[in-house]
Design a protein around this motif. Sequence first.
Motif, PDB file in Angstrom:
ATOM      1  N   LYS A 172     -15.246  43.299 -45.091  1.00 49.76           N
ATOM      2  CA  LYS A 172     -14.744  42.038 -45.614  1.00 49.76           C
ATOM      3  C   LYS A 172     -14.007  42.303 -46.926  1.00 49.76           C
ATOM      4  O   LYS A 172     -14.624  42.720 -47.906  1.00 49.76           O
ATOM      5  CB  LYS A 172     -15.896  41.045 -45.856  1.00 49.76           C
ATOM      6  CG  LYS A 172     -16.758  40.760 -44.628  1.00 49.76           C
ATOM      7  CD  LYS A 172     -15.998  39.991 -43.564  1.00 49.76           C
ATOM      8  CE  LYS A 172     -16.912  39.681 -42.368  1.00 49.76           C
ATOM      9  NZ  LYS A 172     -16.190  39.001 -41.274  1.00 49.76           N
ATOM     10  N   GLN A 173     -12.709  42.031 -46.943  1.00 49.99           N
ATOM     11  CA  GLN A 173     -11.907  42.345 -48.117  1.00 49.99           C
ATOM     12  C   GLN A 173     -12.301  41.507 -49.324  1.00 49.99           C
ATOM     13  O   GLN A 173     -12.106  41.927 -50.472  1.00 49.99           O
ATOM     14  CB  GLN A 173     -10.423  42.157 -47.798  1.00 49.99           C
ATOM     15  CG  GLN A 173      -9.885  43.134 -46.762  1.00 49.99           C
ATOM     16  CD  GLN A 173     -10.133  44.584 -47.132  1.00 49.99           C
ATOM     17  OE1 GLN A 173      -9.740  45.033 -48.213  1.00 49.99           O
ATOM     18  NE2 GLN A 173     -10.783  45.330 -46.250  1.00 49.99           N
ATOM     19  N   TYR A 174     -12.871  40.323 -49.118  1.00 47.17           N
ATOM     20  CA  TYR A 174     -13.234  39.481 -50.255  1.00 47.17           C
ATOM     21  C   TYR A 174     -14.407  40.059 -51.056  1.00 47.17           C
ATOM     22  O   TYR A 174     -14.739  39.571 -52.138  1.00 47.17           O
ATOM     23  CB  TYR A 174     -13.562  38.049 -49.796  1.00 47.17           C
ATOM     24  CG  TYR A 174     -14.716  37.902 -48.841  1.00 47.17           C
ATOM     25  CD1 TYR A 174     -16.041  37.989 -49.269  1.00 47.17           C
ATOM     26  CD2 TYR A 174     -14.492  37.655 -47.493  1.00 47.17           C
ATOM     27  CE1 TYR A 174     -17.094  37.854 -48.394  1.00 47.17           C
ATOM     28  CE2 TYR A 174     -15.550  37.507 -46.592  1.00 47.17           C
ATOM     29  CZ  TYR A 174     -16.844  37.599 -47.057  1.00 47.17           C
ATOM     30  OH  TYR A 174     -17.892  37.450 -46.183  1.00 47.17           O
ATOM     31  N   LYS A 176     -14.380  43.123 -52.234  1.00 45.26           N
ATOM     32  CA  LYS A 176     -13.856  44.171 -53.122  1.00 45.26           C
ATOM     33  C   LYS A 176     -14.223  43.951 -54.586  1.00 45.26           C
ATOM     34  O   LYS A 176     -14.653  44.901 -55.266  1.00 45.26           O
ATOM     35  CB  LYS A 176     -12.342  44.284 -52.969  1.00 45.26           C
ATOM     36  CG  LYS A 176     -11.887  45.198 -51.845  1.00 45.26           C
ATOM     37  CD  LYS A 176     -10.379  45.388 -51.897  1.00 45.26           C
ATOM     38  CE  LYS A 176      -9.910  46.352 -50.819  1.00 45.26           C
ATOM     39  NZ  LYS A 176      -8.445  46.582 -50.881  1.00 45.26           N
ATOM     40  N   PHE A 187     -10.844  52.177 -51.835  1.00 48.46           N
ATOM     41  CA  PHE A 187     -11.251  51.539 -50.593  1.00 48.46           C
ATOM     42  C   PHE A 187     -10.445  52.100 -49.438  1.00 48.46           C
ATOM     43  O   PHE A 187      -9.222  52.266 -49.551  1.00 48.46           O
ATOM     44  CB  PHE A 187     -11.081  50.020 -50.688  1.00 48.46           C
ATOM     45  CG  PHE A 187     -11.961  49.378 -51.712  1.00 48.46           C
ATOM     46  CD1 PHE A 187     -13.221  48.910 -51.372  1.00 48.46           C
ATOM     47  CD2 PHE A 187     -11.546  49.270 -53.042  1.00 48.46           C
ATOM     48  CE1 PHE A 187     -14.047  48.327 -52.321  1.00 48.46           C
ATOM     49  CE2 PHE A 187     -12.363  48.692 -54.003  1.00 48.46           C
ATOM     50  CZ  PHE A 187     -13.614  48.217 -53.639  1.00 48.46           C
ATOM     51  N   THR A 189      -8.480  52.288 -46.031  1.00 43.78           N
ATOM     52  CA  THR A 189      -7.623  51.443 -45.200  1.00 43.78           C
ATOM     53  C   THR A 189      -7.706  51.913 -43.767  1.00 43.78           C
ATOM     54  O   THR A 189      -7.514  53.103 -43.484  1.00 43.78           O
ATOM     55  CB  THR A 189      -6.161  51.502 -45.675  1.00 43.78           C
ATOM     56  OG1 THR A 189      -6.097  51.074 -47.044  1.00 43.78           O
ATOM     57  CG2 THR A 189      -5.273  50.599 -44.820  1.00 43.78           C
TER      58      THR A 189
END
Length: 312
Positions: A172-174, A176, A187, A189
């Motif tokens: 979940k990118q939120y 980070k 992170f 990719t």
Amino acid sequence: MNVIKVSGFGPAEVLQKVKVSPIIPRENEVIIKNSVAGAGYVDIMMRRGVYPHINPEAFIPGIEIAGVIKTVGKSIDSKYVGMRVYAIIPQGGYAEEILSTIENLIFLPEWISDEESIALGVNSLVAYFSLALIKYKEIKKLLVRGANGGVGSMVLQLAVSYGIDTTAVINKQYLKPAISEIGIDKFYTDGDLSNNYDAIIDPVAGEKMDNFVDLLANDGDYILNGASGGFPNECFGMSWLTRFTKSPRLYFESLSSKDINSIREAMNEIFLLSKESRIKPIIAKRFNLDEIIKAHNFLESGGFFGKVLIII
């Protein structure tokens, strides 16, 4: 006494709060008044029936608890009554009271609360022993899968405290910003093959595991310490043979192979790291026993950072 039992193996809805008879200690046992239990993916695996040697008719989930010694058996010194303890148990943690031997307990220092001991707990121990396989080597680059989960987040913190250059894989990118706060600025990719890592720590496994093996440098170490994403493909061993010329090493890490003395020594070191603020307990969310179905559904969502607690 209130406990959480299962009506059979299956989804979260099989979890039921029921009353059972009070427990009575044998002469070499103590009763712990449980204040908080940890909830993790191993509980989900047990509840689904994919964990070995679980009888659904007698199954109470929960493998780690913290609380206060309430009663002692005849052969146990009464001085232990009132002492705060942490314990890892085979099952039975979702209950108001727990039976244990003194030998299985870890006594909590004053600077660690019951909740903090669980937020560190099993997750930090798995992370600690996983990193023990590699931390004394010349590890320049480490990749951590499932980095926002309970085990993954503790691997990140310990790796940072050891000075290892670490990259996080998150779903979940939120998340980070929260992960960046513990000292992670790299992170992964998805699909990026431009970097090779000296070691990969993986509490996820699953069908995508094979993709990450390709990211190992020559003579790299792959530590598999969980399966929150399910089991790898049945032929994953053959895929390792195809990479024979890179000399990869695959390790499996489980707390089940550790004796209580090793666990106690590691846990005390982890408590000291927390006291020195080199690592911190991260609590994702708290649930009580009446919310146990919600707790397991939340666990299975995977979109959180840290440890899920069951307040008793």
